[in-house]
Scaffold this motif. Structure first.
Motif, PDB file in Angstrom:
ATOM      1  N   THR A 183      16.538  37.734  23.231  1.00 15.76           N
ATOM      2  CA  THR A 183      15.219  38.365  23.318  1.00 15.76           C
ATOM      3  C   THR A 183      15.225  39.751  22.700  1.00 15.76           C
ATOM      4  OG1 THR A 183      14.658  37.118  25.306  1.00 15.76           O
ATOM      5  CG2 THR A 183      13.433  39.161  24.929  1.00 15.76           C
ATOM      6  N   LEU A 184      16.260  40.540  23.005  1.00 12.95           N
ATOM      7  CA  LEU A 184      16.350  41.890  22.438  1.00 12.95           C
ATOM      8  C   LEU A 184      16.496  41.835  20.915  1.00 12.95           C
ATOM      9  CD1 LEU A 184      18.702  43.620  25.044  1.00 12.95           C
ATOM     10  CD2 LEU A 184      16.226  43.901  24.800  1.00 12.95           C
ATOM     11  N   GLU A 185      17.340  40.933  20.445  1.00  9.58           N
ATOM     12  CA  GLU A 185      17.549  40.803  19.001  1.00  9.58           C
ATOM     13  C   GLU A 185      16.255  40.389  18.303  1.00  9.58           C
ATOM     14  OE1 GLU A 185      20.501  37.931  16.906  1.00  9.58           O
ATOM     15  OE2 GLU A 185      21.639  39.706  17.554  1.00  9.58           O
ATOM     16  N   ARG A 186      15.566  39.435  18.877  1.00  5.61           N
ATOM     17  CA  ARG A 186      14.309  38.957  18.282  1.00  5.61           C
ATOM     18  C   ARG A 186      13.246  40.069  18.286  1.00  5.61           C
ATOM     19  NH1 ARG A 186      12.678  34.548  15.196  1.00  5.61           N
ATOM     20  NH2 ARG A 186      10.439  34.424  15.349  1.00  5.61           N
ATOM     21  N   ALA A 187      13.180  40.842  19.360  1.00  2.49           N
ATOM     22  CA  ALA A 187      12.208  41.937  19.440  1.00  2.49           C
ATOM     23  C   ALA A 187      12.457  42.971  18.350  1.00  2.49           C
ATOM     24  CB  ALA A 187      12.267  42.592  20.818  1.00  2.49           C
ATOM     25  N   LEU A 188      13.707  43.287  18.087  1.00  2.00           N
ATOM     26  CA  LEU A 188      14.021  44.244  17.023  1.00  2.00           C
ATOM     27  C   LEU A 188      13.687  43.663  15.652  1.00  2.00           C
ATOM     28  CD1 LEU A 188      17.370  45.612  18.447  1.00  2.00           C
ATOM     29  CD2 LEU A 188      15.250  46.901  18.159  1.00  2.00           C
ATOM     30  N   ASP A 221      11.437  41.447  15.008  1.00  2.00           N
ATOM     31  CA  ASP A 221       9.981  41.391  14.885  1.00  2.00           C
ATOM     32  C   ASP A 221       9.387  42.753  14.552  1.00  2.00           C
ATOM     33  OD1 ASP A 221       9.823  38.691  15.303  1.00  2.00           O
ATOM     34  OD2 ASP A 221       9.282  38.847  17.418  1.00  2.00           O
ATOM     35  N   ARG A 222      10.114  43.808  14.816  1.00  2.00           N
ATOM     36  CA  ARG A 222       9.650  45.158  14.484  1.00  2.00           C
ATOM     37  C   ARG A 222      10.132  45.597  13.096  1.00  2.00           C
ATOM     38  NH1 ARG A 222       9.718  44.950  19.991  1.00  2.00           N
ATOM     39  NH2 ARG A 222       8.190  46.172  21.117  1.00  2.00           N
ATOM     40  N   GLY A 223      10.674  44.654  12.337  1.00  2.00           N
ATOM     41  CA  GLY A 223      11.086  44.952  10.969  1.00  2.00           C
ATOM     42  C   GLY A 223      12.561  45.266  10.795  1.00  2.00           C
ATOM     43  N   PHE A 224      13.329  45.231  11.853  1.00  2.00           N
ATOM     44  CA  PHE A 224      14.766  45.477  11.756  1.00  2.00           C
ATOM     45  C   PHE A 224      15.456  44.128  11.561  1.00  2.00           C
ATOM     46  CE2 PHE A 224      12.896  48.969  14.051  1.00  2.00           C
ATOM     47  CZ  PHE A 224      13.410  50.053  13.361  1.00  2.00           C
ATOM     48  N   ARG A 225      15.383  43.639  10.330  1.00  7.53           N
ATOM     49  CA  ARG A 225      15.735  42.258  10.005  1.00  7.53           C
ATOM     50  C   ARG A 225      17.215  41.951  10.158  1.00  7.53           C
ATOM     51  NH1 ARG A 225      12.193  40.686   5.864  1.00  7.53           N
ATOM     52  NH2 ARG A 225      13.131  38.636   5.980  1.00  7.53           N
ATOM     53  N   THR A 226      18.063  42.965  10.148  1.00  4.63           N
ATOM     54  CA  THR A 226      19.503  42.729  10.291  1.00  4.63           C
ATOM     55  C   THR A 226      20.003  43.156  11.667  1.00  4.63           C
ATOM     56  OG1 THR A 226      20.024  44.885   9.307  1.00  4.63           O
ATOM     57  CG2 THR A 226      19.896  42.982   7.804  1.00  4.63           C
ATOM     58  N   ALA A 227      19.097  43.336  12.607  1.00  4.53           N
ATOM     59  CA  ALA A 227      19.480  43.792  13.955  1.00  4.53           C
ATOM     60  C   ALA A 227      20.479  42.825  14.593  1.00  4.53           C
ATOM     61  CB  ALA A 227      18.249  43.916  14.834  1.00  4.53           C
ATOM     62  N   ARG A 228      21.440  43.403  15.267  1.00  2.26           N
ATOM     63  CA  ARG A 228      22.438  42.617  16.002  1.00  2.26           C
ATOM     64  C   ARG A 228      22.565  43.212  17.402  1.00  2.26           C
ATOM     65  NH1 ARG A 228      21.670  39.363  12.692  1.00  2.26           N
ATOM     66  NH2 ARG A 228      22.913  38.929  10.881  1.00  2.26           N
ATOM     67  N   VAL A 229      22.584  42.328  18.383  1.00  3.80           N
ATOM     68  CA  VAL A 229      22.766  42.743  19.773  1.00  3.80           C
ATOM     69  C   VAL A 229      23.920  41.922  20.324  1.00  3.80           C
ATOM     70  CG1 VAL A 229      21.744  42.859  22.078  1.00  3.80           C
ATOM     71  CG2 VAL A 229      20.330  43.303  20.065  1.00  3.80           C
ATOM     72  N   SER A 230      24.902  42.609  20.879  1.00  9.48           N
ATOM     73  CA  SER A 230      26.019  41.887  21.507  1.00  9.48           C
ATOM     74  C   SER A 230      26.005  42.191  23.004  1.00  9.48           C
ATOM     75  CB  SER A 230      27.353  42.277  20.868  1.00  9.48           C
ATOM     76  OG  SER A 230      27.590  43.659  21.023  1.00  9.48           O
ATOM     77  N   LEU A 231      26.505  41.263  23.765  1.00  6.24           N
ATOM     78  CA  LEU A 231      26.522  41.353  25.223  1.00  6.24           C
ATOM     79  C   LEU A 231      27.969  41.396  25.697  1.00  6.24           C
ATOM     80  CD1 LEU A 231      25.333  41.013  28.110  1.00  6.24           C
ATOM     81  CD2 LEU A 231      25.356  38.551  27.699  1.00  6.24           C
ATOM     82  N   ARG A 232      28.259  42.392  26.548  1.00  8.81           N
ATOM     83  CA  ARG A 232      29.602  42.489  27.129  1.00  8.81           C
ATOM     84  C   ARG A 232      29.481  42.690  28.640  1.00  8.81           C
ATOM     85  NH1 ARG A 232      32.842  46.798  25.360  1.00  8.81           N
ATOM     86  NH2 ARG A 232      30.985  47.997  24.920  1.00  8.81           N
ATOM     87  N   PRO A 233      29.589  41.586  29.404  1.00 16.06           N
ATOM     88  CA  PRO A 233      29.558  41.746  30.862  1.00 16.06           C
ATOM     89  C   PRO A 233      30.918  42.248  31.362  1.00 16.06           C
ATOM     90  CG  PRO A 233      29.722  39.427  30.281  1.00 16.06           C
ATOM     91  CD  PRO A 233      29.644  40.198  28.999  1.00 16.06           C
TER      92      PRO A 233
END
Length: 185
Positions: free
Chosen positions: A35-40, A42-54
């Motif tokens: 969801t976070l990656e898609r939101a970024l 959608d705001r024009g940050f086409r190469t956005a990457r979000v990683s998760l580290r629990p």
């Protein structure tokens, strides 16, 4: 949330399913990352990457989730080209696109633009493609359409009539006046 995000932390947190004090559900955490990656994007940050580290506590009763955000460059609509239209005006297509120069070139906006143009119902094929220019902070939106064949429906009606001789049972002839409706589709 770690990293330099152009979206406020409060806005990003509002998108998350996972909440402080709620049970940790791995599927929700994975969805949160997407969801976070898609939101970024959608705001024009086409190469956005979000990683998760629990990170789980030693007693196993709590978890800290870290989302590392790398948004990359913001890409905006720089130019829009439309090809393939013959009967439908370029302005009518631009109006349906809903994209203008300077808008964020988000994935959802481009997908929605394609759907709106296709919904006009006069095209056999519609593609809306972003031709990224990596040296520029703008992208070229290329709209390629194939118009559907023109269909003509003709409806006509009329009456046909005439005089026809007929033989009488008494042996003579008589003129018969007949009218018949006619129609075609």
């Amino acid at each position: 949330l770690r990293g330099d995000s152009p979206v406020s932390e409060a806005d990003l947190r509002a998108m998350l399913r996972s909440r402080v004090g709620s049970p940790f559900v791995e599927l929700d955490a994975v969805r949160d990352r997407s969801t976070l990656e898609r939101a970024l994007r959608d705001r024009g940050f086409r190469t956005a990457r979000v990683s998760l580290r629990p990170s789980f506590a030693a007693d196993g009763r709590s978890v800290t989730m870290a989302f590392d955000i790398a948004h990359g460059p913001e890409i905006r609509v720089g130019q829009i080209s439309i090809v393939g239209n013959e009967r439908v005006s370029e302005q009518a297509i631009r109006d349906e696109l809903g994209l203008t120069v300077g808008d964020p070139a988000g994935e959802t906006a481009i997908d929605d633009a394609r759907a709106r143009v296709a919904a006009m119902g006069v095209f056999r094929r519609v593609s809306v493609t972003s031709l990224d220019q990596f040296a520029e902070p703008a992208t070229h939106i290329f709209v390629n359409i194939v118009e559907a064949e023109a269909r003509t429906i003709e409806i006509s009606a009329g009456v046909e009539g005439g005089r026809f001789p007929r033989r009488l049972t008494s042996g003579g002839t008589d003129d018969l006046l007949e009218f018949a409706p006619r129609g075609s589709f």
